[in-house]
Design a protein around this motif. Structure first.
Motif, PDB file in Angstrom:
ATOM      1  N   SER A   1      30.249  56.925  49.040  1.00 17.37           N
ATOM      2  CA  SER A   1      31.238  55.552  49.549  1.00 17.37           C
ATOM      3  C   SER A   1      30.857  54.371  48.714  1.00 17.37           C
ATOM      4  CB  SER A   1      30.824  55.662  50.862  1.00 17.37           C
ATOM      5  OG  SER A   1      31.514  54.776  51.778  1.00 17.37           O
ATOM      6  N   VAL A   2      30.454  53.439  49.427  1.00 18.40           N
ATOM      7  CA  VAL A   2      30.264  52.143  48.964  1.00 18.40           C
ATOM      8  C   VAL A   2      29.038  52.112  48.088  1.00 18.40           C
ATOM      9  CG1 VAL A   2      31.151  51.028  51.108  1.00 18.40           C
ATOM     10  CG2 VAL A   2      28.601  51.484  50.978  1.00 18.40           C
ATOM     11  N   GLY A   3      28.029  52.930  48.214  1.00 20.55           N
ATOM     12  CA  GLY A   3      27.081  53.119  47.240  1.00 20.55           C
ATOM     13  C   GLY A   3      27.655  53.974  45.966  1.00 20.55           C
ATOM     14  N   ALA A   4      28.354  54.801  46.110  1.00 20.40           N
ATOM     15  CA  ALA A   4      28.947  55.448  44.754  1.00 20.40           C
ATOM     16  C   ALA A   4      29.831  54.393  44.000  1.00 20.40           C
ATOM     17  CB  ALA A   4      29.788  56.369  45.459  1.00 20.40           C
ATOM     18  N   SER A   5      30.428  53.378  44.501  1.00 18.71           N
ATOM     19  CA  SER A   5      30.972  52.498  43.690  1.00 18.71           C
ATOM     20  C   SER A   5      30.199  51.524  42.847  1.00 18.71           C
ATOM     21  CB  SER A   5      31.838  51.454  44.607  1.00 18.71           C
ATOM     22  OG  SER A   5      32.725  50.543  43.719  1.00 18.71           O
ATOM     23  N   LEU A   6      28.967  51.359  43.539  1.00 17.81           N
ATOM     24  CA  LEU A   6      27.912  50.203  43.011  1.00 17.81           C
ATOM     25  C   LEU A   6      27.283  51.337  41.841  1.00 17.81           C
ATOM     26  CD1 LEU A   6      26.535  48.458  45.791  1.00 17.81           C
ATOM     27  CD2 LEU A   6      27.815  47.753  43.973  1.00 17.81           C
ATOM     28  N   ALA A   7      26.890  52.588  42.162  1.00 16.93           N
ATOM     29  CA  ALA A   7      26.452  53.418  41.140  1.00 16.93           C
ATOM     30  C   ALA A   7      27.366  53.742  40.113  1.00 16.93           C
ATOM     31  CB  ALA A   7      26.283  55.092  41.819  1.00 16.93           C
ATOM     32  N   ALA A   8      28.860  53.792  40.063  1.00 18.74           N
ATOM     33  CA  ALA A   8      29.702  53.769  39.073  1.00 18.74           C
ATOM     34  C   ALA A   8      29.774  52.474  38.119  1.00 18.74           C
ATOM     35  CB  ALA A   8      31.021  54.103  39.460  1.00 18.74           C
ATOM     36  N   GLU A   9      29.635  51.383  38.815  1.00 16.77           N
ATOM     37  CA  GLU A   9      29.243  50.101  38.175  1.00 16.77           C
ATOM     38  C   GLU A   9      28.076  49.956  37.232  1.00 16.77           C
ATOM     39  OE1 GLU A   9      31.616  47.897  38.040  1.00 16.77           O
ATOM     40  OE2 GLU A   9      32.288  47.549  40.120  1.00 16.77           O
ATOM     41  N   ILE A  10      27.029  50.492  37.896  1.00 17.53           N
ATOM     42  CA  ILE A  10      25.737  50.722  36.897  1.00 17.53           C
ATOM     43  C   ILE A  10      25.834  51.454  35.723  1.00 17.53           C
ATOM     44  CG2 ILE A  10      23.374  51.239  36.839  1.00 17.53           C
ATOM     45  CD1 ILE A  10      23.341  50.455  40.077  1.00 17.53           C
ATOM     46  N   ALA A  11      26.381  52.779  35.993  1.00 16.05           N
ATOM     47  CA  ALA A  11      26.706  53.658  34.793  1.00 16.05           C
ATOM     48  C   ALA A  11      27.774  53.092  33.885  1.00 16.05           C
ATOM     49  CB  ALA A  11      27.245  55.161  35.431  1.00 16.05           C
ATOM     50  N   ALA A  12      28.635  52.254  34.055  1.00 20.30           N
ATOM     51  CA  ALA A  12      29.556  51.783  33.144  1.00 20.30           C
ATOM     52  C   ALA A  12      29.024  50.613  32.393  1.00 20.30           C
ATOM     53  CB  ALA A  12      30.823  51.203  33.917  1.00 20.30           C
ATOM     54  N   ILE A  13      27.990  49.639  33.121  1.00 21.66           N
ATOM     55  CA  ILE A  13      27.523  48.456  32.474  1.00 21.66           C
ATOM     56  C   ILE A  13      26.397  48.837  31.898  1.00 21.66           C
ATOM     57  CG2 ILE A  13      27.114  46.118  32.936  1.00 21.66           C
ATOM     58  CD1 ILE A  13      29.051  46.302  35.386  1.00 21.66           C
ATOM     59  N   TRP A  14      25.661  49.544  32.482  1.00 17.76           N
ATOM     60  CA  TRP A  14      24.253  49.767  31.594  1.00 17.76           C
ATOM     61  C   TRP A  14      24.084  51.378  31.499  1.00 17.76           C
ATOM     62  CZ3 TRP A  14      24.647  46.437  35.881  1.00 17.76           C
ATOM     63  CH2 TRP A  14      24.545  45.337  35.927  1.00 17.76           C
ATOM     64  N   PRO A  15      24.595  51.944  30.669  1.00 13.47           N
ATOM     65  CA  PRO A  15      24.789  53.425  30.377  1.00 13.47           C
ATOM     66  C   PRO A  15      23.408  54.058  30.337  1.00 13.47           C
ATOM     67  CG  PRO A  15      25.689  52.443  28.576  1.00 13.47           C
ATOM     68  CD  PRO A  15      25.514  51.331  29.431  1.00 13.47           C
ATOM     69  N   ALA A  16      22.425  53.396  29.712  1.00 16.52           N
ATOM     70  CA  ALA A  16      21.175  53.991  29.561  1.00 16.52           C
ATOM     71  C   ALA A  16      20.465  54.217  30.919  1.00 16.52           C
ATOM     72  CB  ALA A  16      20.227  52.921  28.592  1.00 16.52           C
ATOM     73  N   SER A  17      21.194  53.490  31.987  1.00 14.96           N
ATOM     74  CA  SER A  17      20.215  53.452  33.439  1.00 14.96           C
ATOM     75  C   SER A  17      20.647  54.618  33.961  1.00 14.96           C
ATOM     76  CB  SER A  17      20.916  52.243  34.249  1.00 14.96           C
ATOM     77  OG  SER A  17      20.475  51.005  33.677  1.00 14.96           O
ATOM     78  N   VAL A  18      21.297  55.881  33.471  1.00 12.06           N
ATOM     79  CA  VAL A  18      22.161  56.744  34.548  1.00 12.06           C
ATOM     80  C   VAL A  18      22.064  57.886  33.651  1.00 12.06           C
ATOM     81  CG1 VAL A  18      23.778  57.732  35.878  1.00 12.06           C
ATOM     82  CG2 VAL A  18      23.109  55.196  36.121  1.00 12.06           C
ATOM     83  N   ARG A  19      21.273  59.025  33.732  1.00 16.90           N
ATOM     84  CA  ARG A  19      21.545  60.374  32.959  1.00 16.90           C
ATOM     85  C   ARG A  19      22.745  61.002  33.529  1.00 16.90           C
ATOM     86  NH1 ARG A  19      19.901  66.035  32.288  1.00 16.90           N
ATOM     87  NH2 ARG A  19      19.888  66.064  34.518  1.00 16.90           N
ATOM     88  N   ARG A  20      22.854  61.521  34.829  1.00 18.57           N
ATOM     89  CA  ARG A  20      23.854  62.286  35.111  1.00 18.57           C
ATOM     90  C   ARG A  20      24.325  61.712  36.422  1.00 18.57           C
ATOM     91  NH1 ARG A  20      25.028  67.148  32.267  1.00 18.57           N
ATOM     92  NH2 ARG A  20      26.224  67.867  33.804  1.00 18.57           N
ATOM     93  N   LEU A  21      25.726  61.488  36.873  1.00 17.47           N
ATOM     94  CA  LEU A  21      26.154  60.773  37.986  1.00 17.47           C
ATOM     95  C   LEU A  21      26.736  61.578  39.044  1.00 17.47           C
ATOM     96  CD1 LEU A  21      26.683  57.758  38.968  1.00 17.47           C
ATOM     97  CD2 LEU A  21      28.659  57.711  37.615  1.00 17.47           C
ATOM     98  N   CYS A  22      26.597  61.389  40.069  1.00 17.04           N
ATOM     99  CA  CYS A  22      27.458  62.094  41.068  1.00 17.04           C
ATOM    100  C   CYS A  22      27.936  61.174  42.241  1.00 17.04           C
ATOM    101  CB  CYS A  22      26.346  62.998  41.907  1.00 17.04           C
ATOM    102  SG  CYS A  22      25.942  64.367  40.993  1.00 17.04           S
ATOM    103  N   LEU A  23      29.157  61.082  42.293  1.00 18.31           N
ATOM    104  CA  LEU A  23      30.128  60.069  43.354  1.00 18.31           C
ATOM    105  C   LEU A  23      30.662  60.664  44.440  1.00 18.31           C
ATOM    106  CD1 LEU A  23      31.565  57.961  40.504  1.00 18.31           C
ATOM    107  CD2 LEU A  23      29.357  57.525  41.267  1.00 18.31           C
ATOM    108  N   ILE A  24      30.144  60.650  45.562  1.00 17.95           N
ATOM    109  CA  ILE A  24      30.829  61.031  46.928  1.00 17.95           C
ATOM    110  C   ILE A  24      31.836  60.008  47.284  1.00 17.95           C
ATOM    111  CG2 ILE A  24      30.315  61.930  49.111  1.00 17.95           C
ATOM    112  CD1 ILE A  24      27.586  62.337  48.379  1.00 17.95           C
ATOM    113  N   ALA A  25      33.164  60.517  47.224  1.00 18.24           N
ATOM    114  CA  ALA A  25      34.363  59.576  47.719  1.00 18.24           C
ATOM    115  C   ALA A  25      33.947  57.984  47.396  1.00 18.24           C
ATOM    116  CB  ALA A  25      34.574  59.755  49.105  1.00 18.24           C
ATOM    117  N   PRO A  26      33.915  57.497  46.316  1.00 19.01           N
ATOM    118  CA  PRO A  26      33.561  56.124  45.858  1.00 19.01           C
ATOM    119  C   PRO A  26      34.793  55.003  46.356  1.00 19.01           C
ATOM    120  CG  PRO A  26      33.954  57.293  43.899  1.00 19.01           C
ATOM    121  CD  PRO A  26      33.771  58.359  44.837  1.00 19.01           C
TER     122      PRO A  26
END
Length: 260
Positions: free
Chosen positions: A98-123
């Motif tokens: 939800s709201v946390g998924a949106s921020l997780a997506a932002e992190i993966a977009a702007i700092w790609p080295a910060s996230v190996r694999r990403l899971c988003l639940i209804a962002p």
């Protein structure tokens, strides 16, 4: 299973609670609308195979009043990135709801080295005026449980004050969580995230509750089309917006399979 280890990290002068439990490769979780006032079965299901680390976002349960110094969407994204780094999640797999998924997506977009694999639940983060998401801040309080969960009792359990606690801080903390989410996403959850989706290279699993009454199912396709890296959509039958509450085992199994 034993209780999670609890520690805290400092962010902008405020303390943020961090839970840690389990063994195996590290997996981070940023909670959804309302945050996590208590540990939930979904986290136990993940902790059977992974070391699960759950940092509390500013203003959400466990995050004190840290939201009060975050005045823009950029402030929130920077704070979320700092939070996962200080919690020991830099370069790990990251799950958000939800709201946390949106921020997780932002992190993966702007700092790609910060996230190996990403899971988003209804962002949150997108808005289509032809198929608008439901504005949770415009709803009557009695309607909220049924909007967030297919089984309203799941939300009611999450938010119920523990027996015998009788703390004036508990209800204040729950209201503060809704206020914190509003500071990021009001109105209508639209942060123009679609402009940054093409920067996400991490393999991404999009999890949607089949009965989501907040973010329409079609938004999963919009995310999948926008993300540059490989993506997959998984629909969880019998789950609402917060699939991790409605169907903890099924949601955890999909995430564990994706992040192997």
């Amino acid at each position: 299973m034993p209780d999670p280890e609890t520690f805290s990290v400092e962010l902008n002068g405020f303390s943020c609670r961090v839970w840690r439990k389990g063994q195996g490769p590290t997996l981070g979780f940023l909670a959804g609308f309302g945050g996590l006032p208590r540990w939930i079965p979904f986290l136990d299901a993940l902790a059977k195979e992974r070391t699960i680390i759950v940092p509390s976002l500013p203003g959400f349960p466990g995050g004190e009043r840290g939201h009060t110094v975050l005045d823009s969407h950029l402030d929130w994204v920077l704070a979320a990135h700092q939070l996962i780094a200080r919690a020991g999640l830099a370069g790990a797999d990251l799950v958000g709801s939800s709201v946390g998924a949106s921020l997780a997506a932002e992190i993966a977009a702007i700092w790609p080295a910060s996230v190996r694999r990403l899971c988003l639940i209804a962002p949150f983060g997108l808005f289509d005026e032809t198929d608008p998401m439901t504005d949770p801040w415009a709803q009557r309080a009695p309607d909220i449980p049924g909007l967030l969960c297919a089984d309203p009792t799941r939300w009611e359990w999450l938010k119920a004050e523990p027996e015998g606690q009788n703390s004036p801080e508990w209800p204040i903390e729950q209201v503060r969580a809704a206020e914190a989410a509003a500071r990021i996403f009001w109105p209508l959850g639209n942060t123009k995230l679609e402009k940054r989706l093409p920067l996400i290279a991490a393999p991404t699993l999009l999890v949607w509750g089949e009965e989501d009454r907040i973010v329409p199912r079609g938004y999963a396709d919009k995310f999948a089309r926008g993300i540059a890296g490989p993506s997959e959509i998984r629909i969880i039958p019998g789950a609402g917006h917060l699939a991790e509450l409605d169907k903890p085992d099924e949601t955890a199994a999909a995430i564990l399979a994706w992040t192997k």
